[in-house]
Design an enzyme around this catalytic site. Structure first.
Site, mmCIF file in Angstrom:
data_model
loop_
_atom_site.group_PDB
_atom_site.id
_atom_site.type_symbol
_atom_site.label_atom_id
_atom_site.label_comp_id
_atom_site.label_asym_id
_atom_site.label_seq_id
_atom_site.Cartn_x
_atom_site.Cartn_y
_atom_site.Cartn_z
ATOM 1 N N THR A 51 1.914 14.043 21.923
ATOM 2 C CA THR A 51 3.200 14.790 21.607
ATOM 3 C C THR A 51 3.040 15.688 20.680
ATOM 4 O OG1 THR A 51 3.976 12.304 21.815
ATOM 5 C CG2 THR A 51 5.464 14.087 20.904
ATOM 6 N N GLY A 52 2.189 15.561 19.627
ATOM 7 C CA GLY A 52 2.182 16.885 18.640
ATOM 8 C C GLY A 52 1.518 17.888 19.298
ATOM 9 N N THR A 76 10.585 4.861 17.085
ATOM 10 C CA THR A 76 11.599 3.887 17.902
ATOM 11 C C THR A 76 11.280 2.422 17.445
ATOM 12 O OG1 THR A 76 12.369 5.246 19.495
ATOM 13 C CG2 THR A 76 12.686 2.973 19.914
ATOM 14 N N ASN A 78 2.490 2.843 14.620
ATOM 15 C CA ASN A 78 1.377 1.883 13.873
ATOM 16 C C ASN A 78 1.505 1.543 12.685
ATOM 17 O OD1 ASN A 78 0.452 4.385 13.475
ATOM 18 N ND2 ASN A 78 -1.676 3.691 13.889
ATOM 19 N N TYR A 79 1.922 2.600 11.752
ATOM 20 C CA TYR A 79 2.203 2.279 10.502
ATOM 21 C C TYR A 79 3.764 3.059 10.026
ATOM 22 C CZ TYR A 79 -2.671 0.962 9.449
ATOM 23 O OH TYR A 79 -3.854 0.455 9.456
ATOM 24 N N GLU A 133 -1.437 15.214 12.570
ATOM 25 C CA GLU A 133 -2.535 14.057 12.721
ATOM 26 C C GLU A 133 -2.361 13.439 13.877
ATOM 27 O OE1 GLU A 133 -1.105 11.912 9.370
ATOM 28 O OE2 GLU A 133 -2.950 11.828 8.386
ATOM 29 N N GLY A 168 0.357 10.925 18.860
ATOM 30 C CA GLY A 168 -0.534 11.239 19.803
ATOM 31 C C GLY A 168 -0.395 12.734 20.636
ATOM 32 N N ARG A 209 0.840 -1.248 0.033
ATOM 33 C CA ARG A 209 -0.147 0.029 -0.088
ATOM 34 C C ARG A 209 0.975 1.125 -0.031
ATOM 35 N NH1 ARG A 209 -3.464 1.055 5.493
ATOM 36 N NH2 ARG A 209 -4.265 2.930 4.884
ATOM 37 N N LYS A 221 12.338 11.335 11.101
ATOM 38 C CA LYS A 221 12.564 10.605 12.363
ATOM 39 C C LYS A 221 11.692 9.638 12.621
ATOM 40 C CE LYS A 221 11.849 10.311 16.267
ATOM 41 N NZ LYS A 221 11.915 8.874 16.803
ATOM 42 N N ASP A 264 12.978 17.343 20.480
ATOM 43 C CA ASP A 264 13.066 18.842 20.707
ATOM 44 C C ASP A 264 14.000 19.444 19.646
ATOM 45 O OD1 ASP A 264 11.118 18.491 22.396
ATOM 46 O OD2 ASP A 264 11.988 19.113 24.288
ATOM 47 N N CYS A 293 -5.629 4.893 14.328
ATOM 48 C CA CYS A 293 -6.181 6.122 14.769
ATOM 49 C C CYS A 293 -7.539 5.947 14.228
ATOM 50 C CB CYS A 293 -5.474 7.328 13.985
ATOM 51 S SG CYS A 293 -5.794 7.405 12.403
HETATM 52 N N1 LIG Z 1 -4.640 11.093 13.098
HETATM 53 C C1 LIG Z 1 -3.645 10.125 12.308
HETATM 54 O O1 LIG Z 1 -4.093 10.085 11.353
HETATM 55 C C2 LIG Z 1 -3.206 9.209 13.294
HETATM 56 C C3 LIG Z 1 -2.716 9.356 14.474
HETATM 57 N N2 LIG Z 1 -2.079 8.227 15.113
HETATM 58 C C4 LIG Z 1 -2.100 8.567 16.650
HETATM 59 O O2 LIG Z 1 -0.545 8.202 17.168
HETATM 60 C C5 LIG Z 1 -0.744 7.711 18.552
HETATM 61 C C6 LIG Z 1 0.042 6.451 18.579
HETATM 62 O O3 LIG Z 1 1.136 6.698 18.036
HETATM 63 P P1 LIG Z 1 2.710 6.798 18.963
HETATM 64 O O4 LIG Z 1 3.779 6.280 18.024
HETATM 65 O O5 LIG Z 1 2.403 6.140 20.175
HETATM 66 O O6 LIG Z 1 2.477 8.264 19.019
HETATM 67 P P2 LIG Z 1 3.541 9.259 19.745
HETATM 68 O O7 LIG Z 1 2.788 10.680 19.605
HETATM 69 O O8 LIG Z 1 4.106 8.741 21.185
HETATM 70 O O9 LIG Z 1 4.824 9.199 18.832
HETATM 71 C C7 LIG Z 1 4.851 9.593 17.618
HETATM 72 C C8 LIG Z 1 6.156 9.897 17.211
HETATM 73 O O10 LIG Z 1 6.810 11.103 17.697
HETATM 74 C C9 LIG Z 1 8.213 11.000 18.041
HETATM 75 N N3 LIG Z 1 8.268 11.681 19.358
HETATM 76 C C10 LIG Z 1 8.259 11.382 20.822
HETATM 77 N N4 LIG Z 1 8.459 12.533 21.589
HETATM 78 C C11 LIG Z 1 8.756 13.598 20.606
HETATM 79 C C12 LIG Z 1 9.222 14.904 20.898
HETATM 80 N N5 LIG Z 1 9.368 15.465 21.940
HETATM 81 N N6 LIG Z 1 9.563 15.403 19.656
HETATM 82 C C13 LIG Z 1 9.145 15.119 18.583
HETATM 83 N N7 LIG Z 1 8.896 13.652 18.215
HETATM 84 C C14 LIG Z 1 8.686 13.006 19.458
HETATM 85 C C15 LIG Z 1 7.918 9.242 18.514
HETATM 86 O O11 LIG Z 1 9.298 8.905 18.548
HETATM 87 P P3 LIG Z 1 9.563 7.517 19.629
HETATM 88 O O12 LIG Z 1 8.862 6.404 19.018
HETATM 89 O O13 LIG Z 1 11.266 7.565 19.489
HETATM 90 O O14 LIG Z 1 9.159 8.082 20.943
HETATM 91 C C16 LIG Z 1 7.199 8.977 17.325
HETATM 92 O O15 LIG Z 1 7.925 8.934 16.073
HETATM 93 C C17 LIG Z 1 -2.284 7.544 18.899
HETATM 94 O O16 LIG Z 1 -2.774 8.448 19.490
HETATM 95 C C18 LIG Z 1 -2.704 7.708 17.537
HETATM 96 O O17 LIG Z 1 -4.453 7.937 17.439
HETATM 97 C C19 LIG Z 1 -1.577 7.161 14.622
HETATM 98 C C20 LIG Z 1 -1.894 7.134 13.497
HETATM 99 C C21 LIG Z 1 -2.810 7.903 12.639
HETATM 100 O O1 LIG Z 2 -3.593 6.339 10.774
HETATM 101 C C1 LIG Z 2 -3.835 5.245 10.935
HETATM 102 O O2 LIG Z 2 -3.978 4.784 11.955
HETATM 103 C C2 LIG Z 2 -3.954 4.698 9.444
HETATM 104 O O3 LIG Z 2 -3.710 5.461 8.678
HETATM 105 C C3 LIG Z 2 -5.348 4.126 9.282
HETATM 106 O O4 LIG Z 2 -5.270 3.561 8.156
HETATM 107 P P1 LIG Z 2 -6.691 2.425 7.823
HETATM 108 O O5 LIG Z 2 -7.703 3.126 8.522
HETATM 109 O O6 LIG Z 2 -6.414 2.349 6.399
HETATM 110 O O7 LIG Z 2 -5.999 1.208 8.513
#
Ligand SMILES: NC(=O)C1=CN([C@@H]2O[C@H](COP(=O)(O)OP(=O)(O)OC[C@H]3O[C@@H](n4cnc5c(N)ncnc54)[C@H](OP(=O)(O)O)[C@@H]3O)[C@@H](O)[C@H]2O)C=CC1
Ligand SMILES: O=C(O)[C@H](O)COP(=O)(O)O
Length: 407
Positions: free
Chosen positions: A250-251, A197, A171-172, A266, A248, A118, A194, A232, A300
């Protein structure tokens, strides 16, 4: 296998530590430090990546800045051609990349392959759309506004921003990385990635596919390390002209710190599914289970709350329960429906939400069961607004809440 054949240059001699990508080359960090990637299923270290230093980040951004200048002048058709090439290479090497997704984020084997394929399709799509969208401009005349004659003309066209910083979630790690990389590149920007992890090694393999496609040196860089340590420095770096982030909360912190650069955020969500009285309940149940439990709810877009009209609630809950019973639970290698969640801390967080709901009287349609990071699918009925799970995003296997009284 990860780090072999065309990917051999990504790993060091003993094939355990993966390098980072700077100035068109795979490098070891001068920090001498590594970040471990824990396999969610075995809970043992699966891979290690370099913990890059601030100087290495500076170098990557500087190279990206230089490379972007000539890339912006590269004809659109040529940029698109390289992207199509990268897409084909990515799809050709789907097996080792999918293997990383299985080991790093416990994505079920078939879904892991789907993610890579994909992603290739998305890169090609961006190339095609980019040629159309970026090839267009607008011609404006001045007499659309009262008091002005048609004496002035204005032409608009889209120009690149410069260096784009891309930060995708776990997750992706491939798909949500290329959804930032491909649009940025086709539009004439350079790109610093970046990766998360968990998923970093899959992302490094994906970056190598762009390397093999022949993109100019320095145009793409990939820096590894814990987000909490280098995040940062990256997001507040003066050389970054745009940040594209998916993740999450973090954004929210990044938005506050980043300053005057365009941000694309996002973030998390609490997706609801609304079932009305005239719904086809079999179809609804099938889609709720698919939506709520695909990749163990770590999407998400996962269904997280279901709001049902009371007259059909009991029938629908029974249908959903029957489907949940059929879900397979186990390792991603066996392509089970429900696989371990990404980290122990995620599993603990999910358990915290469940225990809070239990204490406050939610109805458990199944017994709560957990082994390590593996949590059995669970459906909670009669969730009330004072329960954390009614509002917080579990990012885990199901927990679809039936709030019968909310309609
Ligand atoms: N709206 C959308 O399209 C989507 C939203 N999500 C959301 O993502 C979340 C799950 O993903 P998750 O990876 O746990 O999310 P996080 O917010 O924990 O991490 C996302 C990314 O940010 C990096 N990161 C962590 N701390 C910092 C910082 N201080 N500055 C810059 N970058 C940083 C992480 O790196 P590292 O791993 O090294 O900590 C990772 O690459 C859920 O809340 C989900 O809903 C997920 C998919 C799609
Ligand atoms: O952001 C996500 O979690 C993915 O983009 C979800 O994509 P999907 O609904 O097509 O699995």
């Amino acid at each position: 296998m990860a780090g072999t054949s065309v990917f051999a240059e990504l790993v060091d001699e003993d094939a355990t530590v993966f390098k980072f990508y700077s100035d068109g080359e795979w490098k070891r960090s001068s920090s001498g430090k590594f970040v471990s990637i824990i396999n969610p299923t075995t809970r043992k270290t699966q891979y290690k990546v370099q913990a890059c230093t601030q100087e290495e980040v500076n170098k990557i951004i500087e190279s990206a800045k230089t490379a972007q200048k000539s890339w912006a002048k590269t004809p659109l058709w040529k940029r698109a051609e390289l992207l199509h090439k990268a897409a084909a290479i990515l799809k050709e090497h789907r097996a080792p990349i999918a293997e990383c997704l299985v080991k790093e984020i416990a994505k079920p084997a078939k879904d892991a392959v789907t993610e890579v394929v994909r992603s290739g399709d998305l890169v090609s799509y961006c190339a095609e759309e980019g040629v159309r969208i970026l090839g267009e401009g607008k011609f404006l005349v001045s007499d659309s506004f009262p008091g002005n004659e048609r004496t002035r003309y204005c032409l608009t066209s889209k120009i690149p921003l410069g260096v784009v910083l891309a930060i995708p979630p776990f997750n992706y790690p491939v798909n949500l990385a290329v959804s930032k990389i491909a649009p940025a590149l086709i539009a004439g920007n350079s790109l610093v990635l970046k990766p998360p992890t968990q998923g970093a090694v899959a992302a490094l393999h994906m970056v190598h596919c762009f390397h093999l496609a022949g993109f100019p040196k320095g145009l793409i860089g990939c820096v590894t390390g814990k987000g909490s340590e280098i995040g940062d420095f990256l997001t507040m770096h003066p050389g970054v002209n745009c940040i594209s982030f998916t993740g999450g909360d973090t954004g929210i912190a990044i938005s506050k710190k980043a300053g005057m650069v365009p941000l694309q955020m996002e973030l998390g969500g609490k997706d609801a599914c609304i079932i009305l009285e005239d719904a086809d309940l079999d179809l609804a149940a099938a889609n709720i289970v698919k939506g709520g439990f695909s990749y163990s709810g770590q999407r998400c877009t996962a269904v997280k709350v279901v709001l049902i009209m009371e007259s059909v609630a009991d029938t629908l809950v029974e249908k959903v329960k029957a489907k949940i019973e059929k879900l397979t639970v186990g390792p991603p290698e066996d392509d089970c429906d429900i696989t371990p969640v990404v980290t122990e801390s995620s599993a603990n967080f999910i358990e915290g939400l469940v225990m809070d709901a239990k204490q406050k009287g939610a109805t458990f349609c199944q017994e709560y069961k957990r082994e390590g990071n593996l949590i059995w699918p669970l459906l909670l009925d009669n969730v009330q607004p004072d329960m954390r799970i009614a509002w917080e995003e579990p990012f885990g296997p199901g927990f679809t809440c039936y709030q019968n009284k909310l309609y």
